[in-house]
Design a protein around this motif. Sequence first.
Motif, PDB file in Angstrom:
ATOM      1  N   VAL A 114     -18.974 -21.644  32.939  1.00 34.58           N
ATOM      2  CA  VAL A 114     -19.554 -22.741  32.162  1.00 34.58           C
ATOM      3  C   VAL A 114     -18.753 -23.987  32.486  1.00 34.58           C
ATOM      4  N   ARG A 115     -19.472 -25.060  32.742  1.00 34.85           N
ATOM      5  CA  ARG A 115     -18.832 -26.323  33.099  1.00 34.85           C
ATOM      6  C   ARG A 115     -19.242 -27.389  32.099  1.00 34.85           C
ATOM      7  N   ALA A 159     -14.588 -33.050  34.505  1.00 37.17           N
ATOM      8  CA  ALA A 159     -15.156 -31.758  34.128  1.00 37.17           C
ATOM      9  C   ALA A 159     -14.072 -30.758  33.777  1.00 37.17           C
ATOM     10  N   ILE A 160     -14.463 -29.815  32.924  1.00 36.72           N
ATOM     11  CA  ILE A 160     -13.631 -28.663  32.596  1.00 36.72           C
ATOM     12  C   ILE A 160     -14.501 -27.435  32.816  1.00 36.72           C
ATOM     13  N   GLU A 161     -13.957 -26.441  33.475  1.00 44.93           N
ATOM     14  CA  GLU A 161     -14.736 -25.225  33.732  1.00 44.93           C
ATOM     15  C   GLU A 161     -14.046 -24.025  33.106  1.00 44.93           C
ATOM     16  N   PHE A 162     -14.870 -23.176  32.502  1.00 53.33           N
ATOM     17  CA  PHE A 162     -14.410 -21.922  31.919  1.00 53.33           C
ATOM     18  C   PHE A 162     -15.148 -20.799  32.617  1.00 53.33           C
ATOM     19  N   ALA A 163     -14.466 -19.672  32.785  1.00 50.16           N
ATOM     20  CA  ALA A 163     -15.111 -18.565  33.475  1.00 50.16           C
ATOM     21  C   ALA A 163     -14.629 -17.236  32.917  1.00 50.16           C
ATOM     22  N   CYS A 164     -15.522 -16.293  33.040  1.00 47.39           N
ATOM     23  CA  CYS A 164     -15.216 -14.890  32.802  1.00 47.39           C
ATOM     24  C   CYS A 164     -15.638 -14.202  34.093  1.00 47.39           C
ATOM     25  N   ALA A 165     -14.692 -13.990  34.978  1.00 49.14           N
ATOM     26  CA  ALA A 165     -15.001 -13.490  36.316  1.00 49.14           C
ATOM     27  C   ALA A 165     -15.395 -12.012  36.319  1.00 49.14           C
ATOM     28  N   PHE A 166     -14.814 -11.239  35.416  1.00 48.48           N
ATOM     29  CA  PHE A 166     -15.088  -9.804  35.352  1.00 48.48           C
ATOM     30  C   PHE A 166     -15.443  -9.424  33.921  1.00 48.48           C
ATOM     31  N   PRO A 167     -16.302  -8.433  33.726  1.00 52.34           N
ATOM     32  CA  PRO A 167     -16.775  -8.088  32.381  1.00 52.34           C
ATOM     33  C   PRO A 167     -15.680  -7.765  31.369  1.00 52.34           C
ATOM     34  N   ALA A 168     -14.558  -7.257  31.809  1.00 46.61           N
ATOM     35  CA  ALA A 168     -13.504  -6.861  30.873  1.00 46.61           C
ATOM     36  C   ALA A 168     -12.531  -7.988  30.544  1.00 46.61           C
ATOM     37  N   PHE A 222     -12.867 -15.237  28.436  1.00 48.96           N
ATOM     38  CA  PHE A 222     -13.073 -16.541  29.050  1.00 48.96           C
ATOM     39  C   PHE A 222     -11.748 -17.271  29.121  1.00 48.96           C
ATOM     40  N   GLN A 223     -11.573 -18.031  30.186  1.00 45.49           N
ATOM     41  CA  GLN A 223     -10.388 -18.854  30.321  1.00 45.49           C
ATOM     42  C   GLN A 223     -10.724 -20.103  31.132  1.00 45.49           C
ATOM     43  N   ARG A 224      -9.918 -21.122  30.924  1.00 46.70           N
ATOM     44  CA  ARG A 224     -10.116 -22.374  31.648  1.00 46.70           C
ATOM     45  C   ARG A 224      -9.656 -22.176  33.083  1.00 46.70           C
ATOM     46  N   VAL A 225     -10.509 -22.581  34.022  1.00 48.41           N
ATOM     47  CA  VAL A 225     -10.154 -22.372  35.421  1.00 48.41           C
ATOM     48  C   VAL A 225     -10.044 -23.658  36.230  1.00 48.41           C
ATOM     49  N   ILE A 226     -10.797 -24.703  35.877  1.00 47.18           N
ATOM     50  CA  ILE A 226     -10.771 -25.923  36.683  1.00 47.18           C
ATOM     51  C   ILE A 226     -10.847 -27.133  35.764  1.00 47.18           C
ATOM     52  N   ALA A 227     -10.075 -28.142  36.112  1.00 45.84           N
ATOM     53  CA  ALA A 227     -10.209 -29.447  35.443  1.00 45.84           C
ATOM     54  C   ALA A 227     -10.188 -30.497  36.531  1.00 45.84           C
ATOM     55  N   THR A 228     -11.189 -31.348  36.565  1.00 45.70           N
ATOM     56  CA  THR A 228     -11.223 -32.395  37.579  1.00 45.70           C
ATOM     57  C   THR A 228     -11.139 -33.752  36.914  1.00 45.70           C
ATOM     58  N   PRO A 229     -10.480 -34.684  37.565  1.00 45.30           N
ATOM     59  CA  PRO A 229     -10.374 -36.026  36.980  1.00 45.30           C
ATOM     60  C   PRO A 229     -11.697 -36.767  37.036  1.00 45.30           C
TER      61      PRO A 229
END
Length: 146
Positions: free
Chosen positions: A118-119, A127-136, A139-146
């Motif tokens: 989710v972005r 932008a700030i991006e959150f992801a859950c890469a694997f089902p187990a 969610f965590q923050r993965v990318i922040a762009t200026p």
Amino acid sequence: MVLVMVVLAIGVSLTAPSLRGWSQGATLRDAGQQFLAATQLARSQAAATGVPHRLQVDTAANTYVLGALNGAEWLPVPGEFGQPTALPAEHRIEINTTGTEPNAIDFYPNGRTTPCSVRLIGRTGEAIEFACAFPAEPFQRVIATP
């Protein structure tokens, strides 16, 4: 005294443009923290109640709402996240999910989650991006762009 005032005025005029974006960045960070809190609540409530929960994202309205499965239908949960949560004005939300339901993130009682990203995008393109890469995973923050 006049000289000191002139020096202060010049200093403020030089730093003011860089401070303008600070509040916009804070607004996006706050929206991101609120979204992350919704995912954490969904995951913990699914595990605690034994009922699947769904975070439904409306990319057209830039909102999201948390629901719980009741029989064959998704009903809003009680509390703040059971009502559509809108992003701040001129902010957008984008979702990329692998689930069967578009724009939905499912949280299951066994702790598993629909993998997706989710972005959140601010009015100036940051932008700030959150992801859950694997089902187990949570969610965590993965990318922040200026």
